[in-house]
Write an enzyme that holds these catalytic residues in place. Sequence first.
Site: not given
Ligand code: AMP
Length: 539
Positions: A186, A331
Amino acid sequence: MLGLMMDQQLLVNQIIDHAARYHSDTQIVSVNTDGGQFRYDYGSAHSNILKLASSLIKLGLKKSDRVATIAWNNHRHFETYYAISGGGMVCHTLNPRLFPEQLIYIINHAEDKALFFDKTFLPLVEGVRKHLKTVEHFVLLEDTDNALRESNPWLSFYDELLAEGDENYSWPDNIEERDACSLCYTSGTTGNPKGVLYSHRSTLIHAMMSATPDVMNFSARDCLLPVVPMFHVNAWGTPYAAPMVGAKLVLPGPGLDGESLTKLFLAEKVTISAGVPTIWGGLLDYLDASNIKLPDMQRTIVGGSACPPAMLDRFRDDYGIEVLHAWGMTELSPLGTVNNLKNKHLELSADELRDLRILQGRPPFGIELGIFDEDANQLPNDGKSQGDLYCRGPWVVSEYFAGEGGDPLVNGWFPTGDVATLDEDGFMCIRDRSKDIIKSGGEWISSVDLENLAMGHPDIADAAVIAVLHPKWDERPLLLVVGKAGIQLDEASLLQYYEGKVAKWWIPDAVKIVDEIPRNATGKIRKNILREAHGNALM
Ligand code: AMP
């Protein structure tokens, strides 16, 4: 009584076997690190994959060994995905945008045995190499280069491994669907990165579901160009879903600027793409400035952070391209929701549709979402109740790699760390990250909403809204903006811009004009850094 059907394990290598069997001449186009192009097809990719898998075994790699990659989206990286997982090892993609210390931590934590990397990252790998405790093989994703070999005797060359490989290799028969096939860490903005270990089964069903019409909608008629990097949650699973349906695949290499992407979109008649909002901003600006349309492009999946409504409008109104707004997480492999309409929505007015389309969408079969309060009580799916977003399903993490960070689940659900609303159709709206939400006088203000609005301002290139301490309201929103090149921003008029668009008490108390909004390796705003720097701006 057991069903009487064949008991075939769900394995990632079956995807590429299928593509080679029935889509053998479907093209893969790949941009090399030096900018040149390579073009072949699923049939030839398959024979390279078998050769590479056999060479990995000859190198002494064993079942479940982690094999890391640091690479762009290109054909060799695509081959490593399948050769590593298919051969029973675990493909561990690394994000080159991480700080070297984070990379060292992650590689040592994963105990990677081999590292495959693109030439671009040779200096990076040279820099961290002596700190890597378990890596025995460093393989450059290139043809043999004798000059390089002389100066770097520790290097092996990918094409040599291929040349030594056996194309009649058959996949090992001791792999089961619950075995691990890939690993991603992550991008966590606080604490150590945590490893999410995907299984063959979770990857395969995630890919099957993502290809369906109400999710990413891939078919054998499509030409897919994933802009989202293969080092970011496996390019959202697209390198699995595309060959599964036999879509033509265009891998754009390192050039992700508007001009390079436009050339590829046009030349390869790309129909569908996927990437984060920042990339699309660059593309749209280039298209606007050069007055170019993309006639073959039908839709693009936008996720990773909230898609600003203005971006959705520009794609639709100026270019006839449909944005599929999606939400996911490392995740979740990563797919959680995608915005696709239902039959009953076909009657909606343009304004109603616009409001609906900007939501993060609804979960596909396999994902269940719930909104919970601070005491883990489930709240109604009424589109209004806002709370912590929890999730469960067969492609959701159950434990982090090596037990890092303890048990992530609460009553069998995975708490995402996002704050959201959910309506009765499952349409979800992310209001914030739980630690980023602004609590003003006991009421919540969504920093995401305020950022989205700011991004619609014609003079703003980038924006962030953070919670800062306030003597009366505990917290109030502060807007940080980067102006477009050559534009003199006027702070008062930026705040006026919010009037009539949000409740009065949501309007930020102040604006700061900054040179840059700090982002992490996956493009997410590093709000902790902004809070440290500006947290007392109103005290
Ligand atoms: P990652 O694990 O690096 O892909 O980050 C995941 C996080 O990105 C999620 O828990 C959200 O907070 C944010 N995220 C992903 N897609 C979106 C979206 N379309 N709108 C708002 N936040 C998003």
